[in-house]
Design a protein around this motif. Structure first.
Motif, PDB file in Angstrom:
ATOM      1  N   SER A   7      -6.918 -35.333  23.142  1.00 41.10           N
ATOM      2  CA  SER A   7      -6.536 -36.564  23.441  1.00 41.10           C
ATOM      3  C   SER A   7      -4.904 -36.816  23.595  1.00 41.10           C
ATOM      4  O   SER A   7      -4.474 -36.400  22.706  1.00 41.10           O
ATOM      5  CB  SER A   7      -7.411 -37.358  22.312  1.00 41.10           C
ATOM      6  OG  SER A   7      -8.473 -37.434  22.421  1.00 41.10           O
ATOM      7  N   ASP A  16      -4.461 -43.839  27.741  1.00 45.74           N
ATOM      8  CA  ASP A  16      -4.844 -42.552  26.977  1.00 45.74           C
ATOM      9  C   ASP A  16      -5.951 -41.705  27.705  1.00 45.74           C
ATOM     10  O   ASP A  16      -6.711 -41.969  28.890  1.00 45.74           O
ATOM     11  CB  ASP A  16      -5.494 -42.635  25.613  1.00 45.74           C
ATOM     12  CG  ASP A  16      -5.026 -43.352  24.642  1.00 45.74           C
ATOM     13  OD1 ASP A  16      -3.776 -43.716  24.810  1.00 45.74           O
ATOM     14  OD2 ASP A  16      -5.674 -43.648  23.483  1.00 45.74           O
ATOM     15  N   THR A  18      -8.349 -37.870  27.757  1.00 43.77           N
ATOM     16  CA  THR A  18      -8.990 -36.759  27.010  1.00 43.77           C
ATOM     17  C   THR A  18      -9.374 -35.652  27.936  1.00 43.77           C
ATOM     18  O   THR A  18      -9.987 -35.983  29.168  1.00 43.77           O
ATOM     19  CB  THR A  18     -10.059 -37.137  26.005  1.00 43.77           C
ATOM     20  OG1 THR A  18      -9.616 -38.257  25.079  1.00 43.77           O
ATOM     21  CG2 THR A  18     -10.828 -35.996  25.472  1.00 43.77           C
TER      22      THR A  18
END
Length: 109
Positions: A7, A16, A18
């Motif tokens: 992540s 973010d 991942t």
């Protein structure tokens, strides 16, 4: 082949992300393969400090830091106890990683 998730968090406020990684890939490789901009002036050979990141989780499953890497981290902007060079963080364990990429508005060493 083991697969873990990395992540990525961004100090500049980007969303973010991942991504899956396989054993033997570096955090730098995974970032670049997924179009995450992470400076790497030396080409990922532990010859600079530009791929400096913070390991928020999963540090115990990464290779031990070398003296050479530690010397370059000392040259990075705002080094911390959880600082590593993304080119030296090779996936080798079972624990997912959480990485923060600091702001990269510098040229680095």
């Amino acid at each position: 082949m083991k697969v873990i998730n990395i992540s990525f968090k961004f100090a500049d406020g980007a969303p973010d992300q991942t991504h899956a990684a396989v054993e033997g890939e570096s955090v730098l490789d995974v970032a670049l393969n997924n179009n995450i901009k992470l400076q790497h002036n030396c080409g990922g050979v532990c010859g600079c400090s530009t791929c400096h990141v913070y390991i928020e989780a999963g540090m115990d499953d990464l290779p031990e830091i070398t003296d050479k890497e530690e010397d370059f981290i000392d040259r990075a902007v705002d080094p911390r106890l959880n600082s590593r060079l993304a080119c030296q963080c090779v996936v080798q364990g079972n624990e997912d990683l959480v990485i923060t990429i600091p702001e990269q508005d510098f040229l680095g060493h």
